[in-house]
Enzyme design. Structure first.
Site, short mmCIF file in Angstrom:
data_model
loop_
_atom_site.label_atom_id
_atom_site.label_comp_id
_atom_site.label_asym_id
_atom_site.label_seq_id
_atom_site.Cartn_x
_atom_site.Cartn_y
_atom_site.Cartn_z
N THR A 122 -21.52 26.87 -2.90
CA THR A 122 -22.58 27.28 -3.63
C THR A 122 -23.62 25.84 -4.18
OG1 THR A 122 -21.37 27.08 -5.61
CG2 THR A 122 -22.07 29.64 -4.19
N ASP A 123 -22.45 24.72 -4.58
CA ASP A 123 -23.27 23.61 -5.37
C ASP A 123 -23.93 22.97 -4.38
OD1 ASP A 123 -21.44 22.50 -3.68
OD2 ASP A 123 -20.60 21.02 -5.33
N SER A 149 -2.72 1.37 -6.34
CA SER A 149 -2.79 2.59 -6.94
C SER A 149 -0.58 2.60 -7.11
CB SER A 149 -2.75 3.72 -6.15
OG SER A 149 -1.93 4.98 -5.55
N GLY A 170 -7.10 20.33 -3.73
CA GLY A 170 -8.43 21.66 -4.30
C GLY A 170 -8.75 21.37 -6.06
N SER A 229 -10.16 13.08 -6.76
CA SER A 229 -11.07 12.00 -6.14
C SER A 229 -11.84 12.16 -7.10
CB SER A 229 -11.57 12.32 -4.44
OG SER A 229 -12.43 12.90 -4.30
N ASP A 237 -18.21 18.60 -8.12
CA ASP A 237 -16.84 18.50 -8.49
C ASP A 237 -16.62 17.19 -9.90
OD1 ASP A 237 -15.36 19.91 -7.05
OD2 ASP A 237 -15.05 18.40 -5.75
C1 GLA Z 1 -15.33 20.32 -2.71
C2 GLA Z 1 -16.73 20.09 -2.71
C3 GLA Z 1 -17.64 20.55 -3.90
C4 GLA Z 1 -17.58 21.96 -3.66
C5 GLA Z 1 -16.32 22.65 -3.21
C6 GLA Z 1 -16.76 24.18 -2.79
O1 GLA Z 1 -14.12 20.77 -4.00
O2 GLA Z 1 -15.90 17.88 -3.42
O3 GLA Z 1 -18.90 20.00 -4.09
O4 GLA Z 1 -18.55 22.51 -2.45
O5 GLA Z 1 -15.56 22.14 -2.36
O6 GLA Z 1 -17.12 24.87 -3.78
#
Ligand code: GLA
Length: 360
Positions: free
Chosen positions: A28-29, A60, A113, A117, A161
């Site tokens: 949604t962002d 790293s 997920g 990053s 994020d």
């Molecule tokens: C990744 C992107 C975020 C967001 C999510 C899905 O993490 O970096 O900006 O779009 O996917 O909600």
């Protein structure tokens, strides 16, 4: 190998930033919509020192890999691209960044997920702010971090994020309106805690699939004559769209409505139902799930003590997030992983993170 061993002197400064897990409001962002992430206990630490030659040197610890930037017109790949991206966006904003030695170590799982990053970008920018006394606030750090990701890592991401890594903590949920950047810190639902289980299936095609979904949403918004899908609240409006745009838009509209319902105040039971509905929508309308995640989420949802569960993050593999009764997450995870791994997968619990004593 620590900083001293790699670079022959101690670091000047260091800073850390956490990974995040998103409870609701997925994809949604970049549609100017609403999200509900929280920080996770795992984080990334960046140590900085001044380079004694004219080049940047990045190391790293996790990858045991060193990258030197020989040509600043050539973006490096892998972990170095995020650090290089942060340096470059600051330079473009008018700040002078001297040649640096950068040492990175992280406990954020990669490819699940959970925004390893964003944690790396925010930790890098925090460390740079400290080292060079840069007059930038936490909101600007998130914005610079997002620019680094878009321009140097090639993912057309939204800002969730980086905002979560820069502004959220592990005790609260961060409600964020990604258009206005209005935000509110909320408690976790009553008598509940968060359980994150990795599917063991790494995210593949994530960036190409992600950029494609984003393009589809932009096309849907253009066809409907709105700035972004955030501007649609009535699902009936999207019936004018052809497929697959209609399904993509339906996910975004219903997902935004689910987040807004939470904002009104809901029970843990209702929060869980909304998470379950979110998974169905991500699987069927947005098509970013994979069979392993569907299996995992289904097993979690059927387990006693679970309010709800869904895939989290961009999808295409990676982790699930669940809302479960307080104090029950580890027991639930054991039960779930037994069944899930029997089905031939290799899942593992990521949050709560297992301390050394648990792992022993
Ligand atoms: C990744 C992107 C975020 C967001 C999510 C899905 O993490 O970096 O900006 O779009 O996917 O909600």
């Amino acid at each position: 190998m620590d900083f001293q061993q790699v670079f022959g002197k101690p670091p000047e400064t260091q800073a850390s930033a956490p990974g995040r897990v998103n409870l609701l409001g997925e994809h949604t962002d970049y549609n100017d919509g609403f999200v509900l992430p929280t920080a996770i206990p795992q984080g990334t630490t960046v140590q900085l020192g001044f380079s004694s030659d004219s080049q940047h040197h990045f190391y790293s610890e996790n990858l045991n890999e060193q990258v030197s930037i020989l040509d600043i017109n050539h973006t490096p790949s892998g972990f170095a691209s995020y650090i290089f991206g942060c340096i470059e966006v600051l330079q473009k904003a008018g700040y002078t960044i001297p040649p640096l030695c950068v040492y990175v170590k992280s406990s954020v799982p990669m490819g699940s997920g959970l925004s390893s990053s964003a944690a790396l970008e925010v930790a890098t920018l925090r460390a740079l702010r400290q080292l060079l006394n840069l007059p930038i606030n936490d909101l600007e750090i998130a914005q610079f971090a997002q620019q680094a990701e878009i321009q140097y890592a090639g993912v057309q991401c939204g800002i969730m994020d980086q905002m979560a890594s820069s502004l959220a903590d592990t005790e609260h949920i961060l409600f964020l309106d990604t258009r206005t950047l209005e935000r509110r810190v909320m408690p976790l639902p009553e008598k509940a805690e968060i359980l994150v289980i990795d599917s063991g299936v790494p995210r593949t095609l994530a960036s190409s699939g992600y950029n494609q979904r984003r393009a589809e949403c932009e096309e849907a918004a253009r066809s409907l004559g709105v700035k972004a899908l955030r501007d649609i609240t009535d699902v009936n409006v999207i019936k004018a769209l052809a497929e697959p745009l209609q399904r993509r838009a339906r996910h975004v509209v219903t997902e935004n409505n689910r987040v807004l319902e939470v904002l009104q105040g809901v029970t843990s039971e209702r929060f869980g139902e909304l998470m379950n509905a979110s998974h169905v929508s991500l699987r069927d309308d947005y098509e970013v799930s994979v069979p392993a995640l569907d299996t995992l989420v289904e097993i979690i949802q059927k387990t006693e003590g679970v309010f709800g569960a869904r895939l989290t993050g961009a999808g295409f593999g990676g982790a699930s997030v669940a809302l479960v009764r307080s104090g029950q997450s580890k027991g639930i995870a054991t039960h779930v992983l037994e069944q899930y791994n029997q089905a031939g997968y290799n899942g593992q619990i990521l949050v709560p993170s297992l301390g050394l004593s648990d792992a022993a």
